[in-house]
Design a protein around this motif. Structure first.
Motif, short mmCIF file in Angstrom:
data_model
loop_
_atom_site.label_atom_id
_atom_site.label_comp_id
_atom_site.label_asym_id
_atom_site.label_seq_id
_atom_site.Cartn_x
_atom_site.Cartn_y
_atom_site.Cartn_z
N SER A 117 0.86 -1.17 0.00
CA SER A 117 0.00 0.00 0.00
C SER A 117 0.90 1.22 0.00
O SER A 117 1.75 1.38 0.88
CB SER A 117 -0.90 0.00 1.24
OG SER A 117 -1.62 1.22 1.31
N PHE A 146 -3.00 3.92 -1.30
CA PHE A 146 -3.58 3.21 -2.43
C PHE A 146 -3.29 1.72 -2.34
O PHE A 146 -2.20 1.32 -1.92
CB PHE A 146 -3.00 3.73 -3.75
CG PHE A 146 -3.52 5.06 -4.19
CD1 PHE A 146 -2.79 6.21 -3.94
CD2 PHE A 146 -4.72 5.16 -4.88
CE1 PHE A 146 -3.26 7.45 -4.34
CE2 PHE A 146 -5.19 6.39 -5.29
CZ PHE A 146 -4.46 7.55 -5.03
N LEU A 194 -7.43 0.28 -8.93
CA LEU A 194 -6.69 1.02 -7.90
C LEU A 194 -7.70 1.69 -6.96
O LEU A 194 -8.62 2.36 -7.44
CB LEU A 194 -5.80 2.08 -8.56
CG LEU A 194 -4.90 2.91 -7.66
CD1 LEU A 194 -3.80 2.04 -7.04
CD2 LEU A 194 -4.27 4.06 -8.46
N LYS A 195 -7.50 1.53 -5.67
CA LYS A 195 -8.48 2.05 -4.71
C LYS A 195 -7.80 2.83 -3.60
O LYS A 195 -6.66 2.55 -3.21
CB LYS A 195 -9.26 0.88 -4.08
CG LYS A 195 -10.00 0.02 -5.06
CD LYS A 195 -10.67 -1.15 -4.37
CE LYS A 195 -11.34 -2.07 -5.38
NZ LYS A 195 -11.97 -3.24 -4.75
N LYS A 196 -8.54 3.81 -3.11
CA LYS A 196 -8.11 4.55 -1.92
C LYS A 196 -9.37 4.92 -1.15
O LYS A 196 -10.32 5.45 -1.72
CB LYS A 196 -7.32 5.80 -2.30
CG LYS A 196 -6.74 6.52 -1.09
CD LYS A 196 -5.75 7.59 -1.50
CE LYS A 196 -5.15 8.25 -0.26
NZ LYS A 196 -4.12 9.26 -0.59
N ASP A 241 -3.70 13.82 -4.34
CA ASP A 241 -3.81 12.65 -5.20
C ASP A 241 -4.18 13.02 -6.64
O ASP A 241 -4.15 12.17 -7.53
CB ASP A 241 -4.87 11.68 -4.67
CG ASP A 241 -4.51 11.12 -3.31
OD1 ASP A 241 -5.43 10.86 -2.51
OD2 ASP A 241 -3.30 10.95 -3.04
N TYR A 285 -3.13 8.81 -13.83
CA TYR A 285 -2.78 7.46 -13.39
C TYR A 285 -2.82 6.52 -14.59
O TYR A 285 -3.78 6.51 -15.37
CB TYR A 285 -3.77 6.97 -12.33
CG TYR A 285 -3.63 7.70 -11.02
CD1 TYR A 285 -4.21 8.95 -10.84
CD2 TYR A 285 -2.90 7.17 -9.96
CE1 TYR A 285 -4.07 9.65 -9.65
CE2 TYR A 285 -2.76 7.85 -8.76
CZ TYR A 285 -3.34 9.10 -8.62
OH TYR A 285 -3.20 9.78 -7.44
#
Lengths: 111, 112
Positions: free
Chosen positions: A55, A59, A72-74, A81, A85
């Motif tokens: 991580s 992310f 992709l996760k947050k 941010d 990407y």
């Protein structure tokens, strides 16, 4: 031939909201996947690689071979941010380390 | 930054002129790559090199040539620049640990 698809060109969220950037790939072999980030007018930086299951900057990304995805996760987006990407696929073997990139997603995090 | 530099960083040129972009690395990496970055297309591979004097074409190689006479330098030449070659060009090297690549700062080329 391998292919990487990032279906969203633009993604906007508010600060503190969850964010998910989608990446789908097509490749019949065993893939190695990456996420790269490019802040405004800077070089691309490696953000995550799936094999390390790390991580970075909050992310995470999980390789789902059944769905051929590497989203992709947050959980809580921050203004810093905001960036471009890219999802990228390596096929190993005799490919000389070539990467196939998706078209990129511009993430904007609003205050 | 993996010791990768590109020169020039910005260039404006006219249609029909030859242009050479330079990528220099200090890490002694074997594999080097040239990409172009365009809106809606992401990064597309132009040419790559897997050793001194060993190069091959990528997916968008028409109108471009490369040379690698030393491990540390990988040159990209636009034989006769066209407006469609206006783009940002990135050089990259392959890391030693795996398949990831590390990128240079980019060259913004405008062909008028």
């Amino acid at each position: 031939a391998q292919r990487v698809t990032q279906p969203e060109k633009l993604l906007s969220v508010f600060k503190g909201a969850p964010v998910e950037l989608k990446c789908n790939y097509s490749y019949s072999g065993s893939p190695e996947l990456f996420w790269y980030v490019q802040y405004s007018r800077q070089r691309l930086q490696l953000l995550l690689r799936h094999i390390s299951r790390e991580s970075i900057k909050g992310f995470t990304a999980d390789l789902n071979k059944g769905e051929t995805s590497f989203h992709l996760k947050k959980p809580f987006a921050q203004e810093e941010d905001s960036a471009m990407y890219y999802c990228a696929l390596a096929t190993g073997g005799t490919s000389y380390g070539k990467l196939t990139f998706g078209q990129g997603t511009i993430l904007t995090v609003h205050p | 930054d993996a010791g990768i530099t590109q020169s020039p960083r910005h260039k404006v040129t006219e249609t029909g002129t030859p242009v050479t972009l330079r990528c220099h690395q200090t890490e002694n990496h074997r594999y080097m790559y040239w990409y172009r970055q365009d809106p809606g297309h992401g990064l597309r591979l132009i040419h790559y090199s897997y050793g001194v004097k060993d190069t091959d074409k990528g997916e968008v190689s028409d109108g471009y040539s490369v040379s690698r006479s030393k491990t540390e330098d990988f040159l990209l030449t636009l034989e006769s620049a066209t407006s469609s070659q206006t783009s940002v060009y990135f050089c990259a090297i392959r890391g030693l640990a795996g398949e990831e690549q590390f990128f240079g700062p980019g060259t913004r080329l405008t062909v008028l």
